[in-house]
Write a protein that holds these residues in place. Structure first.
Motif, PDB file in Angstrom:
ATOM      1  N   UNK A 163      11.269   8.329 -19.116  1.00 41.62           N
ATOM      2  CA  UNK A 163      11.365   9.665 -18.811  1.00 41.62           C
ATOM      3  C   UNK A 163      12.386  10.460 -19.035  1.00 41.62           C
ATOM      4  N   UNK A 164      13.712   9.871 -19.214  1.00 43.55           N
ATOM      5  CA  UNK A 164      14.725  10.389 -19.175  1.00 43.55           C
ATOM      6  C   UNK A 164      15.065  10.714 -20.619  1.00 43.55           C
ATOM      7  N   UNK A 165      14.397  10.148 -21.584  1.00 47.85           N
ATOM      8  CA  UNK A 165      14.447  10.463 -23.061  1.00 47.85           C
ATOM      9  C   UNK A 165      13.606  11.772 -23.604  1.00 47.85           C
ATOM     10  N   UNK A 166      12.595  12.141 -22.547  1.00 49.53           N
ATOM     11  CA  UNK A 166      11.568  13.122 -22.808  1.00 49.53           C
ATOM     12  C   UNK A 166      12.138  14.264 -22.845  1.00 49.53           C
ATOM     13  N   UNK A 167      11.848  15.296 -24.195  1.00 53.01           N
ATOM     14  CA  UNK A 167      12.249  16.587 -24.217  1.00 53.01           C
ATOM     15  C   UNK A 167      11.036  17.344 -24.350  1.00 53.01           C
ATOM     16  N   UNK A 168      10.951  18.585 -23.310  1.00 57.92           N
ATOM     17  CA  UNK A 168      10.085  19.355 -23.200  1.00 57.92           C
ATOM     18  C   UNK A 168      10.110  20.345 -24.438  1.00 57.92           C
ATOM     19  N   UNK A 169      11.608  20.602 -24.632  1.00 53.96           N
ATOM     20  CA  UNK A 169      11.647  21.643 -25.968  1.00 53.96           C
ATOM     21  C   UNK A 169      11.069  21.032 -27.413  1.00 53.96           C
ATOM     22  N   UNK A 170      11.455  19.566 -27.452  1.00 55.26           N
ATOM     23  CA  UNK A 170      10.846  19.057 -28.499  1.00 55.26           C
ATOM     24  C   UNK A 170       9.498  18.860 -28.590  1.00 55.26           C
ATOM     25  N   UNK A 171       8.666  18.777 -27.593  1.00 51.90           N
ATOM     26  CA  UNK A 171       7.447  18.913 -27.499  1.00 51.90           C
ATOM     27  C   UNK A 171       6.816  20.385 -27.787  1.00 51.90           C
ATOM     28  N   UNK A 172       7.499  20.887 -27.381  1.00 49.20           N
ATOM     29  CA  UNK A 172       6.856  22.652 -27.662  1.00 49.20           C
ATOM     30  C   UNK A 172       7.201  22.847 -28.962  1.00 49.20           C
ATOM     31  N   UNK A 173       8.321  22.398 -29.790  1.00 53.10           N
ATOM     32  CA  UNK A 173       8.365  22.593 -31.011  1.00 53.10           C
ATOM     33  C   UNK A 173       7.508  22.103 -31.847  1.00 53.10           C
ATOM     34  N   UNK A 174       7.161  20.601 -31.702  1.00 51.72           N
ATOM     35  CA  UNK A 174       6.066  20.002 -32.341  1.00 51.72           C
ATOM     36  C   UNK A 174       4.627  20.797 -32.216  1.00 51.72           C
ATOM     37  N   UNK A 175       4.363  21.317 -30.982  1.00 53.35           N
ATOM     38  CA  UNK A 175       3.259  22.130 -31.033  1.00 53.35           C
ATOM     39  C   UNK A 175       3.097  23.119 -31.601  1.00 53.35           C
ATOM     40  N   UNK A 176       4.184  24.004 -31.596  1.00 50.81           N
ATOM     41  CA  UNK A 176       4.263  25.358 -32.259  1.00 50.81           C
ATOM     42  C   UNK A 176       4.225  24.850 -33.905  1.00 50.81           C
ATOM     43  N   UNK A 177       4.746  23.847 -34.141  1.00 50.44           N
ATOM     44  CA  UNK A 177       4.678  23.711 -35.589  1.00 50.44           C
ATOM     45  C   UNK A 177       3.474  23.233 -36.221  1.00 50.44           C
ATOM     46  N   UNK A 178       2.614  22.616 -35.444  1.00 48.76           N
ATOM     47  CA  UNK A 178       1.240  22.159 -35.864  1.00 48.76           C
ATOM     48  C   UNK A 178       0.454  23.435 -35.640  1.00 48.76           C
ATOM     49  N   UNK A 179       0.537  24.100 -34.684  1.00 47.96           N
ATOM     50  CA  UNK A 179      -0.312  25.132 -34.696  1.00 47.96           C
ATOM     51  C   UNK A 179      -0.212  26.264 -35.858  1.00 47.96           C
ATOM     52  N   UNK A 180       1.093  26.551 -36.180  1.00 51.56           N
ATOM     53  CA  UNK A 180       1.354  27.301 -37.409  1.00 51.56           C
ATOM     54  C   UNK A 180       0.642  26.201 -38.593  1.00 51.56           C
ATOM     55  N   UNK A 181       0.881  25.122 -38.935  1.00 51.96           N
ATOM     56  CA  UNK A 181       0.560  24.513 -39.919  1.00 51.96           C
ATOM     57  C   UNK A 181      -1.188  24.348 -40.257  1.00 51.96           C
ATOM     58  N   UNK A 182      -1.678  24.264 -38.863  1.00 51.49           N
ATOM     59  CA  UNK A 182      -3.178  24.337 -38.937  1.00 51.49           C
ATOM     60  C   UNK A 182      -3.735  25.429 -38.509  1.00 51.49           C
ATOM     61  N   UNK A 183      -3.216  26.595 -38.532  1.00 54.68           N
ATOM     62  CA  UNK A 183      -3.875  27.887 -38.246  1.00 54.68           C
ATOM     63  C   UNK A 183      -4.386  27.856 -36.978  1.00 54.68           C
ATOM     64  N   UNK A 184      -4.150  27.330 -35.898  1.00 50.24           N
ATOM     65  CA  UNK A 184      -4.762  27.416 -34.807  1.00 50.24           C
ATOM     66  C   UNK A 184      -3.888  27.481 -33.364  1.00 50.24           C
ATOM     67  N   UNK A 185      -4.564  27.947 -32.273  1.00 52.31           N
ATOM     68  CA  UNK A 185      -3.563  28.205 -31.097  1.00 52.31           C
ATOM     69  C   UNK A 185      -4.469  27.470 -30.110  1.00 52.31           C
ATOM     70  N   UNK A 186      -5.386  26.607 -30.630  1.00 57.34           N
ATOM     71  CA  UNK A 186      -6.055  25.556 -29.515  1.00 57.34           C
ATOM     72  C   UNK A 186      -5.307  24.223 -29.683  1.00 57.34           C
ATOM     73  N   UNK A 187      -4.304  24.274 -28.982  1.00 53.86           N
ATOM     74  CA  UNK A 187      -3.545  22.835 -28.889  1.00 53.86           C
ATOM     75  C   UNK A 187      -3.350  22.368 -27.445  1.00 53.86           C
ATOM     76  N   UNK A 188      -3.672  21.029 -27.380  1.00 54.03           N
ATOM     77  CA  UNK A 188      -3.343  20.356 -26.074  1.00 54.03           C
ATOM     78  C   UNK A 188      -2.405  19.300 -25.968  1.00 54.03           C
ATOM     79  N   UNK A 189      -1.297  19.675 -25.396  1.00 52.73           N
ATOM     80  CA  UNK A 189      -0.184  18.602 -25.476  1.00 52.73           C
ATOM     81  C   UNK A 189      -0.419  17.678 -24.315  1.00 52.73           C
ATOM     82  N   UNK A 190      -0.285  16.489 -24.589  1.00 53.81           N
ATOM     83  CA  UNK A 190      -0.607  15.185 -23.734  1.00 53.81           C
ATOM     84  C   UNK A 190       0.525  14.307 -23.596  1.00 53.81           C
ATOM     85  N   UNK A 191       1.156  13.772 -22.430  1.00 51.73           N
ATOM     86  CA  UNK A 191       2.521  13.062 -22.637  1.00 51.73           C
ATOM     87  C   UNK A 191       2.125  12.069 -21.585  1.00 51.73           C
TER      88      UNK A 191
END
Length: 321
Positions: free
Chosen positions: A85-113
């Motif tokens: 858990x100490x290595x988890x970065x919520x900023x990195x996860x948010x970045x991932x999700x924003x990139x995917x949302x843009x790449x796939x043209x969707x706002x319906x993204x569910x992040x799960x850790x």
């Protein structure tokens, strides 16, 4: 140096083999409408780079869930396994999700850790803004296995939940019974023997029974223990057969007899390696190299030693021979 267990790869395999069960367990809040009619498609893990010199950012397992009848819009689940858990970065996860949302043209993204371990330091929300306005609010579903009571899933018909019983919360006195429930779930919920063999390793890795606990399991659950012995024997037979097939192919060029002998050695080596891992845990590089260079006679002798050995040293002999 001990061989490092790849939790990331273990959970990738689990999610890709059982995507419906994985979503139902790891993302229960969003998976209520995921029935047999939906299609679940794993997406490429590496996103396109803005510049060629940049490094790829890898996601664990993005799954696109689509409803053919159109009563719901498609959902993109982004599953990430986090061992520490100490290595988890919520900023990195948010970045991932924003990139995917843009790449796939969707706002319906569910992040799960999926967290193997618990920690009070795990950030649960990200909010960017000022004292006047919030400009970005980000949240995710967290499945903290170590904080999930195993009692809730002892008789679950969700195979992913049953396989993860060893990763959940239980008392030391429950260890053998937790292992037994995981094995029972594997044998009853997964009819495919190849996957039974595959996920027997998953259960063994995360339960880590010692010799005393394994003997207790065998005496307390003789029927399941017998079934496991059958799986191990099947694994042994297949390993030898696979090695013989490889050897026969090589034998077309090197001589049939030599190839078959080499195939037998490779099969015995593969089996012994798997049995050593099950008994003593991951093998270090020195032991793996020793197995790779061993003769058939050495492999057979070490396999016999394994029956009564209490340590790796006893398997290979006190003098290292």
């Amino acid at each position: 140096m001990p061989h490092r267990v790849s939790h990331d790869q273990n959970f990738k395999n689990l999610i890709l083999d059982y995507p419906r069960e994985a979503l139902a367990f790891f993302a229960a809040d969003e998976a209520g409408d995921i029935d047999a009619s939906v299609t679940i498609t794993p997406l490429r893990q590496e996103q396109l780079k803005e510049r060629l010199g940049e490094r790829f950012r890898e996601l664990d397992v993005p799954l696109l869930v689509e409803w053919p009848d159109g009563h719901r819009e498609a959902l993109l689940f982004v599953l990430e396994e986090e061992t520490n858990p100490q290595r988890f970065s919520i900023h990195r996860l948010a970045h991932y999700c924003l990139d995917l949302a843009e790449l796939l043209a969707t706002e319906r993204v569910v992040p799960v850790v999926i967290f193997l371990h618990d920690s009070t330091a795990i950030p649960r929300q990200l909010a960017l803004g000022s004292e006047r306005h919030r400009y970005l609010a980000f949240d995710y579903l967290a499945c903290v296995l170590a904080a999930t009571p195993a009692e809730r899933y002892l008789d679950s018909d969700n195979l992913v939940a049953r396989l993860n019983l060893p990763n959940m919360q239980w008392t030391p006195e429950q260890k053998v019974d937790i292992y037994a429930k995981a094995i029972e779930g594997l044998l009853t919920l997964e009819p495919n023997i190849e996957k039974q063999i595959k996920y027997l390793d998953f259960i063994d890795i995360y339960t880590e029974l010692n010799d005393t606990e394994r003997q207790l399991y065998e005496s307390r659950y003789p029927q399941e223990s017998t079934a496991m012995t059958g799986l191990v024997e099947r694994l042994r037979t297949e390993s030898i057969q696979q090695g013989m097939e490889q050897g026969m192919q090589q034998g077309m060029q090197q001589g049939m007899q030599q190839g078959m002998e080499q195939g037998m050695r490779q099969g015995e080596q593969s089996l012994l390696s798997k049995m050593l891992v099950r008994r003593f845990g991951p093998l270090d590089d020195e032991i793996q190299q020793r197995l790779a260079q061993a003769t058939t006679g050495e492999l057979e002798r070490w396999a016999e030693n394994l029956l009564d050995a209490q340590s790796l040293a006893e398997v290979f002999g006190d003098n290292g021979a």
